[in-house]
Design a protein around this motif. Structure first.
Motif, short mmCIF file in Angstrom:
data_model
loop_
_atom_site.label_atom_id
_atom_site.label_comp_id
_atom_site.label_asym_id
_atom_site.label_seq_id
_atom_site.Cartn_x
_atom_site.Cartn_y
_atom_site.Cartn_z
N THR A 1 -16.49 32.54 -24.37
CA THR A 1 -15.80 31.58 -23.51
C THR A 1 -14.65 32.29 -22.79
OG1 THR A 1 -14.91 29.33 -23.39
CG2 THR A 1 -14.13 30.70 -25.21
N THR A 2 -13.92 31.53 -22.00
CA THR A 2 -12.80 32.05 -21.22
C THR A 2 -11.49 31.93 -21.99
OG1 THR A 2 -11.45 31.64 -19.23
CG2 THR A 2 -12.69 29.79 -20.11
N PRO B 1 -14.70 32.46 -31.56
CA PRO B 1 -14.65 32.55 -30.10
C PRO B 1 -14.55 34.00 -29.65
CG PRO B 1 -12.54 31.79 -30.97
CD PRO B 1 -13.48 31.87 -32.14
N CYS B 2 -15.28 34.30 -28.60
CA CYS B 2 -15.25 35.64 -28.02
C CYS B 2 -14.78 35.50 -26.58
CB CYS B 2 -16.65 36.26 -28.06
SG CYS B 2 -16.77 37.80 -27.13
N PHE B 3 -13.60 36.02 -26.29
CA PHE B 3 -12.99 35.83 -24.98
C PHE B 3 -13.36 36.97 -24.03
CE2 PHE B 3 -9.83 33.70 -27.86
CZ PHE B 3 -10.19 32.40 -27.48
N VAL B 4 -13.88 36.60 -22.86
CA VAL B 4 -14.15 37.58 -21.80
C VAL B 4 -13.37 37.17 -20.56
CG1 VAL B 4 -16.46 37.97 -22.76
CG2 VAL B 4 -16.18 36.42 -20.82
N ASP B 5 -13.19 38.09 -19.65
CA ASP B 5 -12.26 37.87 -18.54
C ASP B 5 -12.82 36.93 -17.47
OD1 ASP B 5 -9.80 38.15 -17.36
OD2 ASP B 5 -9.89 40.33 -17.17
N PRO C 1 -2.57 32.65 -22.22
CA PRO C 1 -4.01 32.71 -22.45
C PRO C 1 -4.33 32.56 -23.93
CG PRO C 1 -3.24 34.56 -21.10
CD PRO C 1 -2.03 33.91 -21.67
N LEU C 2 -5.53 32.06 -24.24
CA LEU C 2 -5.87 31.75 -25.61
C LEU C 2 -5.78 32.95 -26.54
CD1 LEU C 2 -6.68 29.06 -24.38
CD2 LEU C 2 -8.82 29.15 -25.65
N ARG D 1 -8.77 35.68 -35.54
CA ARG D 1 -9.86 34.71 -35.62
C ARG D 1 -10.76 34.76 -34.39
NH1 ARG D 1 -5.55 30.72 -37.28
NH2 ARG D 1 -5.70 30.46 -39.54
N CYS D 2 -10.59 35.75 -33.55
CA CYS D 2 -11.38 35.81 -32.31
C CYS D 2 -11.83 37.24 -32.05
CB CYS D 2 -10.57 35.30 -31.13
SG CYS D 2 -9.20 36.37 -30.63
N GLU D 3 -12.78 37.37 -31.14
CA GLU D 3 -13.19 38.67 -30.61
C GLU D 3 -12.72 38.74 -29.16
OE1 GLU D 3 -14.67 41.27 -31.90
OE2 GLU D 3 -15.43 40.54 -33.84
N ILE D 4 -12.30 39.90 -28.74
CA ILE D 4 -11.82 40.08 -27.37
C ILE D 4 -12.62 41.20 -26.73
CG2 ILE D 4 -9.87 40.77 -25.94
CD1 ILE D 4 -8.02 39.63 -28.09
#
Length: 538
Positions: free
Chosen positions: A235-236, A254-258, A481-482, A491-494
């Motif tokens: 997600t964003t 959650p995996c954040f992408v740009d 930003p999240l 708790r997330c992947e970036i």
């Protein structure tokens, strides 16, 4: 401008020749208020006007028949009702039996939190806090340019269609079926038809719409109550907290992408690169949650192609995009589910929290309906770990009244956006929202939940302060930003550095885009923003 309730004496001043000449301020105030969304006439005043006007016509034109006289009066009333909205007389205000007429109009003014426009000396002296003389009203208009312009005026929107809302609410109260009443089912059917999906499931918020969608997908795809921590959902990072938070609450990571710097939406190219990166490290991505930010649709062709190629689910976050479309399909009809928020400030908002899940999948719809009522069709013998996440019947009633107007309101937002874009061009440090047609001609309908500009070179906060000093409300969505929030740490992947999301958080500024804004207000926002840009540039 505060709501204005027009007293009987002002109506008579306007519609009787001798009084028009004697009280020109009444006439001028009346003319100004025509078709204004904050101008009302009490139902009781209309009844009194009919009686007095009929008596006046009977004296002036004794030769006319009763039918002719009634026709004249009704034409006047029809004209008045074309100019102004009707204010009800509430039952909760105490009536003074010594002065019924004034008691009724006072009650009506309190129902709309308005000022009574009147020449009645007794009213003006006894109730100065809720009355205003036409002379003083006209002076106030002259100073109106200094009034505050809010980001959104919910009171204005509500009162513009209040009789419809009131009628819907009264029906619920009459039946007192407040939980999953017939209005909820009616709204679900109407929204499914509007969005173009087989199902719509009313829930208690947009957040719960996301959570129940993710939970239902886990049950369908894995046969388990929750996703695993090793299940990644892309997600964003540039969105409201709920988008990422619900992924965690559903058990996944959650995996954040740009984002795309033009649209501020998740960048499909970044999604592809992230999938290749995680596959090389034997990490499992199970789904994508694209967010149609500020009402601008994501590139759903690219996202759905990626999802089909990699066998991923797609949950559309349409919290800010009700009524928007991509290639002729309404947002919320393209992914596995669409998740809507009816928070009061949304394009379609209720009187509290509310949400909706749309889907063409029978299994997902059934699971969502079960999860919203404690986890099963029989609340005394449930199948799953569920929630109390129903949409209230009263909220559904409000939404049914508003749904009829949402396309018109969205069109008004689009018109305001066009005027902003035309009026605010020419500043190097002010980046305006992209034109949908410039990116994907005839493919995208942007509904402008927000009109969000980018103010470069560190000048955003200075511009916002200047706007505030001039009474123009502007907001920053979203300053953090999240992936920078404490809740997501560990708790997330970036994927990547997320530079575009971080840059956007430092530059974005949302301007007022109340659909019922008048031309003067729109022009004033443009003028003050231009003044502010000149100041911060120097």
């Amino acid at each position: 401008m505060r709501n204005i309730l027009i007293d009987l004496n002002i109506l008579l001043d306007y519609y009787e020749t001798e009084r028009r000449e004697r009280y020109p301020e009444s006439v001028k105030a009346f003319d100004y208020l025509k078709h204004k969304d904050f101008a009302f006439v009490a139902a009781s005043t209309i009844s009194n006007f009919e009686f007095l006007k009929y008596s006046y016509i009977s004296r002036e034109y004794p030769h006319k028949s009763r039918k002719q006289k009634l026709k004249i009066v009704r034409n006047f009333v029809r004209e008045i009702l074309s100019y102004f909205k009707i204010a009800k007389t509430p039952s909760y205000v105490t009536v003074d039996l010594d002065d019924i007429e004034n008691s009724l109009i006072i009650a009506s003014s309190r129902a709309i939190d308005g000022l009574i426009l009147t020449r009645d000396k007794k009213l003006l002296e006894k109730y100065p806090e809720i009355t205003i003389h036409p002379r003083d009203f006209l002076k106030r208009i002259e100073n109106e340019r200094n009034d505050r312009i809010p980001l959104l005026d919910l009171t204005r929107e509500t009162f513009s269609i209040y009789p419809e809302i009131e009628e819907r609410i009264d029906k619920v109260i009459n039946r007192s079926n407040f939980i999953l009443g017939k209005e909820v089912q009616e709204l679900e059917e109407n929204i499914a038809g509007y969005i173009g999906t087989k199902h719509a499931v009313g829930v208690s918020s947009g957040t719960d719409a996301l959570l129940l969608s993710l939970r239902a997908l886990a049950l369908k795809k894995k046969g388990e109550e929750f996703w695993d921590k090793d299940d990644l959902v892309i997600t964003t990072p540039f969105t409201f907290t709920a988008t990422g938070d619900t992924i965690l609450r559903a058990g996944a990571t959650p995996c954040f992408v740009d984002i795309d710097p033009e649209t501020l939406n998740i960048d499909p190219a970044q999604i592809r690169e992230a999938l290749a990166f995680f596959a090389s490290r034997k990490k499992k991505v199970v789904g994508i949650v694209p967010v149609h930010l500020f009402g601008f649709p994501c590139d759903m062709d690219a996202i759905m192609e990626i999802a089909r190629t990699h066998d991923l689910f797609v949950v559309e976050d349409v919290a800010q995009g009700f009524g928007g479309s991509f290639r002729g399909k309404k947002l919320g009809s393209i992914g596995d589910t669409g998740c809507f928020s009816f928070f009061p400030t949304k394009n379609l908002g209720c009187f509290g929290d509310g949400g909706m899940i749309t889907t063409n999948d029978d299994t997902l719809a059934g699971l969502a309906r079960a999860l919203r009522v404690h986890g099963g069709r029989d609340k005394y013998n449930v199948d799953h770990i569920g929630y109390k996440a129903r949409l209230d019947t009263l909220q559904a009633a409000v939404l049914l009244a508003k749904l009829r107007h949402v396309d018109r309101w969205n069109a008004l937002r689009q018109n305001i956006a066009r005027k902003y874009s035309e009026g605010l061009s020419g500043f190097q440090d002010l980046r305006l929202p992209p034109s949908p047609d410039a990116l994907l001609p005839s493919c995208v309908e942007h509904v402008y939940h927000q009109y969000t500009v980018r103010v470069r070179n560190g000048k955003r906060d200075a511009l916002r302060e200047y706007l505030k000093s001039r009474g123009i409300e502007a907001m920053v969505y979203y300053p953090v930003p999240l992936h920078k929030m404490k809740v997501f740490q560990g708790r997330c992947e970036i994927f990547g550095e997320l530079q575009e999301a971080e840059k956007a958080a430092q530059e974005v500024l949302s301007l007022p885009i109340e659909p019922l804004m008048g031309e003067e207000e729109i022009s004033r926002v443009i003028a003050v923003v231009r003044e502010g840009m000149e100041r911060v540039r120097s």
